[in-house]
Design a protein around this motif. Structure first.
Motif, short mmCIF file in Angstrom:
data_model
loop_
_atom_site.label_atom_id
_atom_site.label_comp_id
_atom_site.label_asym_id
_atom_site.label_seq_id
_atom_site.Cartn_x
_atom_site.Cartn_y
_atom_site.Cartn_z
N LEU A 110 -3.76 9.27 -7.53
CA LEU A 110 -2.53 8.50 -7.30
C LEU A 110 -2.13 7.71 -8.54
N GLU A 111 -3.13 7.17 -9.26
CA GLU A 111 -2.82 6.43 -10.48
C GLU A 111 -2.26 7.36 -11.56
N SER A 154 1.33 8.16 -10.50
CA SER A 154 2.21 7.01 -10.67
C SER A 154 2.38 6.62 -12.13
N GLY A 155 1.28 6.61 -12.89
CA GLY A 155 1.32 6.07 -14.24
C GLY A 155 1.62 7.07 -15.33
N ASP A 174 5.65 8.21 -13.81
CA ASP A 174 5.90 6.97 -14.55
C ASP A 174 6.72 5.98 -13.73
N ALA A 175 6.25 5.76 -12.50
CA ALA A 175 6.94 4.83 -11.59
C ALA A 175 5.90 4.21 -10.67
N PRO A 176 6.04 2.92 -10.37
CA PRO A 176 5.06 2.27 -9.49
C PRO A 176 5.13 2.80 -8.07
N LEU A 177 4.00 2.76 -7.38
CA LEU A 177 3.92 3.12 -5.97
C LEU A 177 3.75 1.82 -5.19
N ILE A 206 0.30 -0.01 -6.35
CA ILE A 206 -0.06 0.70 -7.58
C ILE A 206 1.08 0.51 -8.58
N HIS A 207 0.77 -0.07 -9.73
CA HIS A 207 1.81 -0.45 -10.69
C HIS A 207 2.09 0.62 -11.74
N GLY A 208 1.33 1.70 -11.75
CA GLY A 208 1.58 2.78 -12.69
C GLY A 208 1.27 2.42 -14.13
#
Length: 429
Positions: A138-139, A142-143, A147-150, A155-157
């Protein structure tokens, strides 16, 4: 129909499945609460509890009740937390929170009574592997990929920047704690040949990588203490049997002295470790919490576990400095506010007894599996300085299992009623 269901619940595979399900359900409590809501999560936990009760009933003739000794100190602590409902400033919340605590406690008691230590390790190894792997996936999504937070899972990406990451468990400290415990679990799995090296080595790499990407000073402290504790146990276990007990008590005395010295020299220690401002934030929060303690210093405001920001005094404590938190970020401070000085005393008693028993067993017993409860308790106690993880959910589940296992092996009540020595499980069992 009922007979067939009970027969199914009697099977070893069913017990193993229930153990893994219980550990997994509590481990990802935050994710489930975010996805299906608190009512859905509690419903799943209640259904699981009913299945565990049915399993115990079905296996009542198989369980060696000589070993089913629950720590009196644990029961006393739970009893006091339950009694706080009588004077709680938020009785409805206390009732719900205490009921949740009892459900998680029962899952831990079931695992402690139904499974040998090696079987517990194998179940938790599977759960921790899955949680860490899915968290990393998931990281990455997202990251790096999207490239977007979940936001729903907090999760801040930030993986592309080297972290910090929080995965399925809301905070980097909680994810790091799981990873640190996973290192211990995976290493013991490897030593006992419960898994092949093709599973053990990637698992250890996954756990170590997770610890690094959390970028958490708290987890760094836990990791260092775990390494020191592991080295101490390794040295004790290599000593001749007649010298082990002296070495164990010497180390416990050294730990007590270290704790006293740390308190005496707390000012320079605080200055040394306050480079990032983390400790300063916690000190301010603790002071704000302690301002409310004198109002009900003996009995506390009432058990709540995870803070409810809608209930006073927690509504005035969250958030602090713009940083959200759902605890006092220190187990003792949290307990003093919720269940008062009596609750703190009872909690320290159950923790102390569980740790001493587990540590002594880790040094005495031949099988390396007995080091797992001691090292898990080391991690939980260490992180309690900066988090309240040991009081609720996965931290509490682990603590209950370790306390039940230690009490079953080294209870003062067992000396009053002699019983046959329990055989140690083989690694492949």
């Amino acid at each position: 129909m009922i007979g067939a269901a009970l027969e199914l619940l009697r099977s070893p595979r069913a017990t193993a499945a229930l153990t893994t399900t219980g550990a997994g359900l509590v481990a990802i409590a935050f994710t489930l609460q975010q996805v299906i809501g608190w009512p859905g999560y509690l419903a799943a936990l209640i259904v699981l509890t009913l299945l565990l009760v049915a399993s115990l009933i079905a296996r009542r003739d198989e369980i060696d009740w000589h070993w089913a000794i629950l720590p009196i100190s644990l029961l006393a602590y739970l009893g006091w937390a339950g009694l706080s409902l009588l004077w709680s400033e938020y009785q409805r919340v206390t009732l719900i929170s205490f009921s949740y605590l009892v459900l998680v406690t029962f899952v831990g008691v079931f695992i402690g009574l139904s499974r040998d230590t090696i079987q517990v390790i194998r179940s938790f190894g599977d759960v921790l592997r899955a949680v860490l792997l899915v968290s990393l996936v998931l990281e990455v999504l997202s990251g790096i990929i999207f490239d977007a937070p979940l936001a729903v899972l907090n999760i801040h990406g930030e993986l592309a920047e080297g972290g910090p990451i929080s995965g399925l468990v809301s905070t980097r400290n909680q994810l790091g704690l799981l990873a640190a415990i996973a290192v211990v679990t995976f290493a013991i799995e490897w030593r006992t040949r419960s898994v092949t090296r093709y599973v053990a080595i990637p698992s250890l790499a996954l756990a170590a990588g997770t610890i690094a990407f959390t970028r958490s000073p708290v987890v760094g402290m836990v990791t260092v203490v775990l390494l020191l504790a592991g080295a101490a146990l390794y040295g004790i276990r290599r000593l001749p049997e007649e010298r082990r007990q002296f070495a164990q008590y010497a180390i416990l005395a050294a730990l007590a002295l270290f704790a006293v010295l740390a308190w005496v020299f707390r000012a320079p220690i605080i200055a040394l470790f306050n480079a990032t401002g983390e400790l300063e934030f916690r000190l301010k929060l603790w002071q704000r919490v302690l301002d409310f303690v004198p109002v009900h210093w003996l009995e506390g405001w009432g058990w709540i576990g995870i803070w409810n920001s809608a209930s006073p005094p927690y509504s005035g404590l969250t958030p602090t400095g713009g940083r959200p938190h759902d605890s006092a970020l220190n187990a003792v401070v949290d307990l003093w506010l919720q269940v008062g000085a009596v609750g703190v005393f009872l909690f320290l008693a159950v923790v102390g007894l569980a740790f001493v028993r587990s540590w002594l067993l880790a040094g005495r017993r031949r099988s390396v599996v007995h080091t797992w409860p001691a090292l898990v308790l080391v991690a939980l106690i260490t992180v309690s300085v900066a988090e309240s993880s040991i009081l609720t959910e996965f931290g509490w589940l682990l603590f209950v299992i370790c306390a039940v296992k230690a009490s079953a092996e080294l209870s003062w009540r067992s000396a009053l009623s002699p019983r046959p020595e329990r055989p140690e499980p083989l690694p492949h069992e």
